[in-house]
Design a protein around this motif. Structure first.
Motif, PDB file in Angstrom:
ATOM      1  N   ILE A  80      -9.158  17.987  -9.472  1.00 45.17           N
ATOM      2  CA  ILE A  80      -9.144  16.380  -8.367  1.00 45.17           C
ATOM      3  C   ILE A  80      -7.731  16.177  -7.442  1.00 45.17           C
ATOM      4  O   ILE A  80      -7.026  16.825  -8.123  1.00 45.17           O
ATOM      5  N   SER A  81      -8.156  16.111  -6.609  1.00 48.83           N
ATOM      6  CA  SER A  81      -6.562  16.890  -5.363  1.00 48.83           C
ATOM      7  C   SER A  81      -6.340  15.142  -5.654  1.00 48.83           C
ATOM      8  O   SER A  81      -6.434  14.076  -6.047  1.00 48.83           O
ATOM      9  N   LYS A  82      -4.562  15.287  -5.120  1.00 51.86           N
ATOM     10  CA  LYS A  82      -3.925  13.846  -5.444  1.00 51.86           C
ATOM     11  C   LYS A  82      -4.213  12.859  -4.456  1.00 51.86           C
ATOM     12  O   LYS A  82      -4.214  11.903  -4.670  1.00 51.86           O
ATOM     13  N   GLU A  83      -4.520  13.970  -3.096  1.00 54.19           N
ATOM     14  CA  GLU A  83      -5.506  12.821  -1.785  1.00 54.19           C
ATOM     15  C   GLU A  83      -6.632  12.054  -2.409  1.00 54.19           C
ATOM     16  O   GLU A  83      -6.465  10.836  -2.276  1.00 54.19           O
ATOM     17  N   THR A  84      -7.580  12.790  -3.318  1.00 50.28           N
ATOM     18  CA  THR A  84      -8.745  12.368  -4.217  1.00 50.28           C
ATOM     19  C   THR A  84      -7.989  11.061  -5.223  1.00 50.28           C
ATOM     20  O   THR A  84      -8.707   9.896  -4.992  1.00 50.28           O
ATOM     21  N   ALA A  85      -7.812  11.482  -5.787  1.00 54.05           N
ATOM     22  CA  ALA A  85      -7.055  10.897  -6.585  1.00 54.05           C
ATOM     23  C   ALA A  85      -6.052   9.414  -5.978  1.00 54.05           C
ATOM     24  O   ALA A  85      -6.290   7.747  -6.365  1.00 54.05           O
ATOM     25  N   LYS A  86      -5.416   9.699  -4.890  1.00 47.40           N
ATOM     26  CA  LYS A  86      -4.987   8.468  -4.577  1.00 47.40           C
ATOM     27  C   LYS A  86      -5.643   7.381  -4.061  1.00 47.40           C
ATOM     28  O   LYS A  86      -5.779   6.679  -4.411  1.00 47.40           O
ATOM     29  N   GLU A 134       1.226  -0.771   0.090  1.00 47.48           N
ATOM     30  CA  GLU A 134      -0.035   0.068   0.193  1.00 47.48           C
ATOM     31  C   GLU A 134       0.547   0.918   0.074  1.00 47.48           C
ATOM     32  O   GLU A 134       0.903   2.215  -1.135  1.00 47.48           O
ATOM     33  N   ASN A 135       2.003   1.294   0.600  1.00 46.52           N
ATOM     34  CA  ASN A 135       2.776   2.353   0.307  1.00 46.52           C
ATOM     35  C   ASN A 135       3.466   2.799  -0.621  1.00 46.52           C
ATOM     36  O   ASN A 135       3.897   3.608  -0.530  1.00 46.52           O
ATOM     37  N   GLU A 136       3.938   1.366  -0.991  1.00 48.25           N
ATOM     38  CA  GLU A 136       4.234   1.569  -2.099  1.00 48.25           C
ATOM     39  C   GLU A 136       3.599   2.226  -3.662  1.00 48.25           C
ATOM     40  O   GLU A 136       3.969   2.618  -4.293  1.00 48.25           O
ATOM     41  N   ILE A 137       2.206   2.272  -3.279  1.00 48.35           N
ATOM     42  CA  ILE A 137       1.658   2.174  -4.493  1.00 48.35           C
ATOM     43  C   ILE A 137       1.059   3.827  -4.163  1.00 48.35           C
ATOM     44  O   ILE A 137       1.104   4.289  -5.002  1.00 48.35           O
ATOM     45  N   ARG A 138       0.897   4.007  -2.759  1.00 49.43           N
ATOM     46  CA  ARG A 138       0.970   5.247  -2.485  1.00 49.43           C
ATOM     47  C   ARG A 138       1.591   6.915  -3.157  1.00 49.43           C
ATOM     48  O   ARG A 138       1.633   7.928  -3.643  1.00 49.43           O
ATOM     49  N   ARG A 139       3.453   6.193  -3.214  1.00 53.83           N
ATOM     50  CA  ARG A 139       4.578   6.893  -3.782  1.00 53.83           C
ATOM     51  C   ARG A 139       4.256   6.789  -4.819  1.00 53.83           C
ATOM     52  O   ARG A 139       4.378   7.870  -5.734  1.00 53.83           O
ATOM     53  N   ALA A 140       4.017   5.394  -5.681  1.00 53.23           N
ATOM     54  CA  ALA A 140       4.306   5.517  -7.821  1.00 53.23           C
ATOM     55  C   ALA A 140       2.797   6.452  -7.861  1.00 53.23           C
ATOM     56  O   ALA A 140       2.792   7.206  -8.646  1.00 53.23           O
ATOM     57  N   ALA A 141       1.328   6.658  -6.788  1.00 58.38           N
ATOM     58  CA  ALA A 141       0.871   7.731  -7.107  1.00 58.38           C
ATOM     59  C   ALA A 141       0.447   9.307  -7.208  1.00 58.38           C
ATOM     60  O   ALA A 141       0.486  10.403  -7.571  1.00 58.38           O
ATOM     61  N   ASP A 142       1.192   9.263  -6.115  1.00 62.80           N
ATOM     62  CA  ASP A 142       1.875  10.891  -5.908  1.00 62.80           C
ATOM     63  C   ASP A 142       3.214  10.669  -7.124  1.00 62.80           C
ATOM     64  O   ASP A 142       2.507  11.954  -7.377  1.00 62.80           O
ATOM     65  N   GLU A 143       3.416  10.077  -7.124  1.00 62.25           N
ATOM     66  CA  GLU A 143       4.703  11.020  -8.387  1.00 62.25           C
ATOM     67  C   GLU A 143       3.920  10.692  -9.781  1.00 62.25           C
ATOM     68  O   GLU A 143       4.103  11.423 -10.685  1.00 62.25           O
ATOM     69  N   ALA A 144       3.018   9.583  -9.774  1.00 58.08           N
ATOM     70  CA  ALA A 144       2.410   9.836 -11.295  1.00 58.08           C
ATOM     71  C   ALA A 144       1.333  11.365 -11.016  1.00 58.08           C
ATOM     72  O   ALA A 144       0.806  11.297 -12.020  1.00 58.08           O
ATOM     73  N   TYR A 145       1.008  11.129 -10.249  1.00 53.46           N
ATOM     74  CA  TYR A 145       0.171  12.756 -10.211  1.00 53.46           C
ATOM     75  C   TYR A 145       0.344  13.447 -10.401  1.00 53.46           C
ATOM     76  O   TYR A 145       0.528  15.037 -11.465  1.00 53.46           O
ATOM     77  N   ASP A 146       2.015  14.067 -10.100  1.00 54.83           N
ATOM     78  CA  ASP A 146       2.273  15.413 -10.156  1.00 54.83           C
ATOM     79  C   ASP A 146       3.054  15.414 -11.230  1.00 54.83           C
ATOM     80  O   ASP A 146       2.633  16.038 -11.747  1.00 54.83           O
ATOM     81  N   LYS A 147       3.101  14.261 -12.004  1.00 55.16           N
ATOM     82  CA  LYS A 147       4.068  13.923 -13.142  1.00 55.16           C
ATOM     83  C   LYS A 147       3.053  14.058 -13.750  1.00 55.16           C
ATOM     84  O   LYS A 147       3.156  15.277 -15.608  1.00 55.16           O
ATOM     85  N   GLU A 148       1.607  13.925 -14.257  1.00 55.31           N
ATOM     86  CA  GLU A 148       0.555  13.984 -14.954  1.00 55.31           C
ATOM     87  C   GLU A 148      -0.101  15.469 -15.301  1.00 55.31           C
ATOM     88  O   GLU A 148       0.256  16.717 -16.446  1.00 55.31           O
TER      89      GLU A 148
END
Length: 344
Positions: free
Chosen positions: A257-263, A9-23
């Protein structure tokens, strides 16, 4: 959830953060740019009615009358988006011909209109086409009024032959709307090469068909990643695909959509009740997680998530985990069925 599940779950959260920022960085760069779409074709080719269909509303400034075009200038459609229109280069006042050609040279896309019910690709049209393609190769040929003509396949084949097969030929009917979705998709594909597709899609009123195309595309991409024979190896890139889809849909519908909501939505999709199949694949590392099962789960999950979020936007439903989880269940069976069909 055990420690192994929590680490994922922590790995997914990290990946989601990175993907959101990049997009979001890429999207914000797009929204600062401008788009110039040039239209050329005789008045009876239906440029105005076709553009109305493409964008989903009335477009002013398109459809100049022959002989009236003494001054050529871009018409502002929406912020950062401009159209420039001529009935044909032969109708442009000689004094403005260089200015006109310069606009066509700068255009992100040139829509070259032909009338399927008329003299398709006449000598005059050929000369205009040759002049255009010598300065801009981003041409999309629009064969309009196919509802009033016969042997459309033959006409398309002839146009492709006479233009060297270098350009997409889109047969459409602005009267009935036939193939307009495909034409819009072709326009977005050309703009995507210039990183301007989201800007155009966001600006037009017709959004549903574009959203569907993005959702299906993300599902196919997730399915390809999910076909990995190593259980769990697909979950990080799938996270990126899903977050990218969520941010694009949010911008498309002008509802950030916020980063937290997307995540949290992606976390819910993967680890919640709506994603138990993937959860078991990762945590249990169960044997027999073959490529078909993995691809089907990844594709169906992404498809259902996309449909759920799209439905919420189009029906003014708040985007949160509880609402999307309920909507997801509504679309899950449909998504799994479609994903299985695509994997065959």
């Amino acid at each position: 959830m055990d420690d192994y599940g929590k680490s994922w779950e922590n790995e997914i959260r990290r990946a989601a953060d990175e993907a959101y920022d990049k997009e979001m960085d890429a999207i914000n760069q797009q929204l600062k740019q401008e788009i110039l779409i040039a239209l050329i074709g005789d008045v009876n080719t239906g440029k105005s009615s076709t553009m109305n269909r493409i964008v989903g509303e009335e477009v002013a400034g398109v459809g100049a009358e022959p002989g009236e075009t003494t001054e050529i200038k871009p018409h502002k459609y929406k912020e950062h988006i401009y159209f420039i229109d001529t009935p044909g280069l032969n109708d442009v006042n000689t004094a403005n011909s260089d200015v006109t050609l310069n606009y066509y040279k700068q255009a992100d896309i040139v829509l070259f209109f032909l009338n399927a019910a008329g003299t398709v690709f006449s000598e005059v049209e050929k000369k205009s086409f040759e002049k255009i393609q010598s300065i801009n190769s981003n041409i999309l040929i629009v064969l309009n009024k196919i509802d009033a003509a016969d042997e459309i396949d033959r006409l398309v084949a002839r146009i492709k032959k006479e233009t060297g097969g270098r350009y997409v030929v889109a047969p459409v009917s602005s009267r009935t709307g036939e193939n307009i979705d495909q034409l819009r998709s072709s326009i977005l594909e050309l703009l995507k090469k210039k990183s301007k597709d989201i800007l155009f899609a966001k600006s037009i009123k017709e959004k549903s068909a574009t959203a569907n195309a993005w959702i299906i595309g993300a599902s196919v991409s997730a399915g390809a990643v999910g076909a990995s024979p190593i259980p769990g190896s697909d979950i990080i890139p799938i996270t990126g695909i899903q977050v990218s889809l969520l941010t694009r849909l949010a911008v498309l519908y002008n509802k950030p959509i916020s980063k937290e909501t997307a995540k949290e939505l992606v976390i819910a999709t993967i680890f919640g009740n709506i994603g138990k199949s993937i959860f078991r694949q990762i945590v249990k590392v169960f044997p027999g997680a073959g490529s078909v099962a993995g691809a089907t789960v990844a594709g169906a999950t992404t498809l259902a998530l996309g449909y759920a979020v799209k439905y919420a936007y189009e029906h003014n439903i708040e985007i949160n985990t509880a609402n999307i989880t309920k909507l997801y269940k509504k679309f899950r069976d449909k998504a799994e069925s479609e994903s299985k069909s695509e994997s065959k």
